[in-house]
Enzyme design. Structure first.
Site, PDB file in Angstrom:
ATOM      1  N   GLY A   1      43.581  39.825  36.954  1.00 25.50           N
ATOM      2  CA  GLY A   1      43.678  38.797  35.916  1.00 25.50           C
ATOM      3  C   GLY A   1      42.754  39.051  34.742  1.00 25.50           C
TER       4      GLY A   1
ATOM      5  N   LYS B 242      36.322  45.189  33.171  1.00 28.06           N
ATOM      6  CA  LYS B 242      36.428  43.807  33.667  1.00 28.06           C
ATOM      7  C   LYS B 242      36.020  42.862  32.546  1.00 28.06           C
ATOM      8  CE  LYS B 242      34.746  40.831  37.417  1.00 28.06           C
ATOM      9  NZ  LYS B 242      34.084  40.834  38.719  1.00 28.06           N
TER      10      LYS B 242
ATOM     11  N   ASP C 194      41.199  33.084  31.142  1.00 27.28           N
ATOM     12  CA  ASP C 194      41.130  33.621  29.781  1.00 27.28           C
ATOM     13  C   ASP C 194      40.980  35.142  29.755  1.00 27.28           C
ATOM     14  OD1 ASP C 194      38.578  33.891  30.726  1.00 27.28           O
ATOM     15  OD2 ASP C 194      37.623  32.615  29.231  1.00 27.28           O
ATOM     16  N   GLY C 195      40.945  35.743  30.944  1.00 26.29           N
ATOM     17  CA  GLY C 195      40.839  37.205  31.005  1.00 26.29           C
ATOM     18  C   GLY C 195      39.453  37.728  30.662  1.00 26.29           C
TER      19      GLY C 195
ATOM     20  N   ARG D  79      33.654  49.449  35.191  1.00 27.40           N
ATOM     21  CA  ARG D  79      33.404  49.794  36.596  1.00 27.40           C
ATOM     22  C   ARG D  79      34.041  51.141  36.929  1.00 27.40           C
ATOM     23  NH1 ARG D  79      34.883  44.320  39.967  1.00 27.40           N
ATOM     24  NH2 ARG D  79      37.047  44.821  39.471  1.00 27.40           N
TER      25      ARG D  79
ATOM     26  N   ARG E 251      42.782  47.113  47.105  1.00 30.22           N
ATOM     27  CA  ARG E 251      42.220  46.101  48.005  1.00 30.22           C
ATOM     28  C   ARG E 251      43.203  45.801  49.129  1.00 30.22           C
ATOM     29  NH1 ARG E 251      39.666  42.932  43.827  1.00 30.22           N
ATOM     30  NH2 ARG E 251      39.571  44.357  42.078  1.00 30.22           N
TER      31      ARG E 251
ATOM     32  N   ASP F 264      41.492  39.586  48.862  1.00 28.41           N
ATOM     33  CA  ASP F 264      41.701  40.322  47.599  1.00 28.41           C
ATOM     34  C   ASP F 264      40.411  40.914  47.064  1.00 28.41           C
ATOM     35  OD1 ASP F 264      41.227  37.418  47.252  1.00 28.41           O
ATOM     36  OD2 ASP F 264      41.080  37.919  45.136  1.00 28.41           O
TER      37      ASP F 264
ATOM     38  N   ASP G  68      33.858  43.451  43.623  1.00 32.97           N
ATOM     39  CA  ASP G  68      34.028  42.124  43.020  1.00 32.97           C
ATOM     40  C   ASP G  68      32.800  41.251  43.242  1.00 32.97           C
ATOM     41  OD1 ASP G  68      36.421  42.989  42.130  1.00 32.97           O
ATOM     42  OD2 ASP G  68      37.590  41.309  42.887  1.00 32.97           O
TER      43      ASP G  68
HETATM   44  P1  AMP Z   1      37.639  36.561  41.923  1.00 34.12           P
HETATM   45  O1  AMP Z   1      37.293  35.274  42.596  1.00 34.12           O
HETATM   46  O2  AMP Z   1      36.743  36.904  40.761  1.00 34.12           O
HETATM   47  O3  AMP Z   1      37.795  37.680  42.866  1.00 34.12           O
HETATM   48  O4  AMP Z   1      39.076  36.307  41.215  1.00 34.12           O
HETATM   49  C1  AMP Z   1      40.199  35.844  41.900  1.00 34.12           C
HETATM   50  C2  AMP Z   1      41.413  36.007  41.038  1.00 34.12           C
HETATM   51  O5  AMP Z   1      41.268  35.248  39.829  1.00 34.12           O
HETATM   52  C3  AMP Z   1      41.715  37.424  40.601  1.00 34.12           C
HETATM   53  O6  AMP Z   1      43.098  37.580  40.522  1.00 34.12           O
HETATM   54  C4  AMP Z   1      41.074  37.492  39.240  1.00 34.12           C
HETATM   55  O7  AMP Z   1      41.645  38.475  38.419  1.00 34.12           O
HETATM   56  C5  AMP Z   1      41.376  36.105  38.716  1.00 34.12           C
HETATM   57  N1  AMP Z   1      40.415  35.679  37.681  1.00 34.12           N
HETATM   58  C6  AMP Z   1      39.120  35.337  37.849  1.00 34.12           C
HETATM   59  N2  AMP Z   1      38.568  34.979  36.685  1.00 34.12           N
HETATM   60  C7  AMP Z   1      39.532  35.104  35.730  1.00 34.12           C
HETATM   61  C8  AMP Z   1      39.588  34.887  34.314  1.00 34.12           C
HETATM   62  N3  AMP Z   1      38.540  34.452  33.638  1.00 34.12           N
HETATM   63  N4  AMP Z   1      40.759  35.127  33.691  1.00 34.12           N
HETATM   64  C9  AMP Z   1      41.831  35.553  34.377  1.00 34.12           C
HETATM   65  N5  AMP Z   1      41.856  35.778  35.696  1.00 34.12           N
HETATM   66  C10 AMP Z   1      40.721  35.551  36.376  1.00 34.12           C
HETATM   67 MG    MG Z   2      38.308  39.414  42.949  1.00 34.07          MG
END
Ligand code: AMP
Ligand code: MG
Length: 488
Positions: free
Chosen positions: A89, A105, A117-118, A168, A175, A244, A254
């Site tokens: 994301g 990232k 918001d990516g 990274r 995963r 994940d 992560d």
């Molecule tokens: P994480 O908990 O960081 O491992 O993220 C879990 C999921 O949420 C993954 O698919 C990430 O890519 C997505 N994600 C986390 N933060 C964001 C963000 N700010 N914008 C888009 N996707 C996000």
């Molecule tokens: Mg993650």
């Protein structure tokens, strides 16, 4: 190594979204070596165009071109519940360089951003950077962090923060969630392609096994069992062990609301959002095992290509049983080393369990306690052992030290030798939350010197570095209260 799967169901071509006026926050010359990137005297890439590349503002740096960046699809279990499709994301895979995948990232929205918001904020990017590099220096498998590039672009979290992009590196970012993704869709052809890719690039020895896919599950399981044993040995809590976030290569990955334990508490929770303590310190091994069970069930269709369903299931079940053996063996070996033992004796684990209980009861600082064991002189009386002062129940700890010294004497342990050995396995410096926090607060005021200094100290975690003694100190009670949540 190249993520060679393609197709809209696997990944999406994704361009990074530029950030305004990027600047260097941190750069790891150690990670740069991995990809043969030349660094100048200031510790930054000789070629200034790398700043634009690692900011996500251009796809070319010097003679490197990354013309087909992608975001990949994966699914997963979050906090024990099936979460469906997730995907990269906010991570964009630029491509390959010297056998490493280069990923940005926080480089903007992707097809998988859902409501996000990516982006990533400066705070969490610095934490990921510092911890990836510190973990590597501790000798624990991890994805690496090449850089953090900042921008004044405002990012809304609980408060308004600013954006950063963390670059990274890893041989692969695949995963368990990638396997689950195709398996739930019953897309067996894709599942097989993925397993074959992982096997060919990272576990070639499985290809000659009697049952290659079963062997792959066992190998991924063993690497992650060993990984979690290494986390336990340094008091590291990952914080969000969702499927994940579990690497197919057994790498720590992560970094989010992670934490190294300061004082020892067996059920320590580092992630403020994890109220039930699913990912607390003492549950990490069983949760990792649970995640491996997710992998095993995702891989079942591939075993069923060769075996009757019942046989396939039994084979995977017995593969899963091996996790605990690998974990226990590794955990015991690591803690024996932490205690400075060269041999294996029958009652070692009882002695260790007694110690862990005492550390827990008195909330003794985990890292400095084990490091301090190196100072014990076996000919002196236990009253002289300074570490005893940290325990509430002196009678019990004195009894423990008496037994410990007897145990050392039973293998004719030599004090100086043991000290050297203990100092090689018990780090003096870990990324304590309050240290990261101090570096972050300065960085938020555009002073990045503390990030650099901390990274340098943590790159030699086993060295005495007497001039930085305060960096080894446990936090004072007011600094212990720093809370880390999922927000990043
Ligand atoms: P994480 O908990 O960081 O491992 O993220 C879990 C999921 O949420 C993954 O698919 C990430 O890519 C997505 N994600 C986390 N933060 C964001 C963000 N700010 N914008 C888009 N996707 C996000
Ligand atoms: Mg993650």
């Amino acid at each position: 190594m190249a993520f060679t799967l393609s197709g809209a169901d696997v990944c999406q071509p994704t361009l990074p979204t530029p950030i305004p006026d990027p600047y260097w926050v941190a750069f790891s010359s150690s990670a740069a070596k991995l990809i043969g990137l030349e660094v100048d005297d200031s510790g930054l890439p000789q070629d200034p165009t790398w700043l634009g590349l690692l900011a996500g503002n251009q796809l070319v740096a010097n003679n490197q071109h990354f013309l087909n960046p992608i975001a990949t699809a994966y699914s997963g279990h979050q906090f024990g519940v099936w979460a469906g499709q997730l995907g990269d994301g906010r991570a964009i895979l630029l491509g390959d360089i010297a056998g490493q995948e280069l990923q940005l990232k926080g480089a903007g929205k992707t097809h998988y951003s859902r409501m996000g918001d990516g982006r990533a904020v400066l705070r969490s990017s610095i934490r990921e950077y510092l911890c990836s590099e510190a973990m590597h220096s501790l000798g624990i498998p991890t994805t690496r962090a090449l850089s953090v590039v900042g921008s004044d672009l405002p990012i809304r979290r609980e408060t308004s923060e600013t954006a950063a992009v963390c670059a990274r590196l890893a041989p692969s970012f695949i995963r368990i969630g990638h396997f689950e993704h195709f398996s739930t869709q019953q897309n067996i052809a894709r599942l097989k392609e993925l397993a074959d890719l992982v096997m060919k690039n990272h576990y070639p020895e499985c290809m000659n096994a009697e049952s290659p896919y079963l062997d792959l599950v066992k190998k991924i399981s063993a690497r992650n069992a060993s990984l979690v044993a290494q986390w336990q040995a340094v008091g590291f809590c990952h914080g969000v062990l969702n499927s994940d976030n579990i690497s197919a290569l057994g790498l720590t990955m992560d970094y989010g609301p992670f934490g190294f334990m300061d004082y020892f508490q067996i059920d320590h929770i580092c992630n403020h959002s994890d109220q039930a303590g699913r990912y607390s310190y003492h549950r990490q091994p069983q949760i990792m095992h649970w995640n491996i069970a997710c992998l095993a069930s995702a891989m079942l269709p591939l075993l069923e290509l060769q075996e009757e369903s019942e046989t396939a299931m039994n084979l995977l079940r017995s593969a899963l049983d091996e996790f605990s053996d690998v974990y226990t063996q590794q955990w015991q070996a690591l803690f024996r080393q932490k205690l400075g033992f060269k041999t294996t004796q029958e009652d070692d684990m009882k002695l260790l369990e007694r110690l862990l209980q005492l550390l827990h009861d008195s909330r003794v600082d985990f890292t400095s306690f084990f490091r301090g064991l190196g100072n014990i002189l076996t000919h002196e009386s236990v009253e002289k052992i300074l570490l005893r002062n940290h325990f509430v129940n002196r009678e019990l700890i004195d009894k423990w030290f008496t037994d410990y010294v007897l145990r050392l004497k039973s293998e004719n342990s030599i004090d100086e030798e043991r000290k050297l050995f203990i100092n090689k396995v018990n780090p003096k410096f870990i990324l304590r939350n309050h240290l990261a926090q101090r570096a972050i607060e300065l960085a938020q005021r555009k002073d990045f010197s503390e990030v650099q200094k901390l990274n340098a100290i943590l790159s030699k975690p086993f060295d005495e570095q007497l001039e930085y003694a305060e960096y080894a100190d446990p936090p004072t009670p007011d600094l212990r209260a720093i809370e880390v949540s999922c927000s990043s």
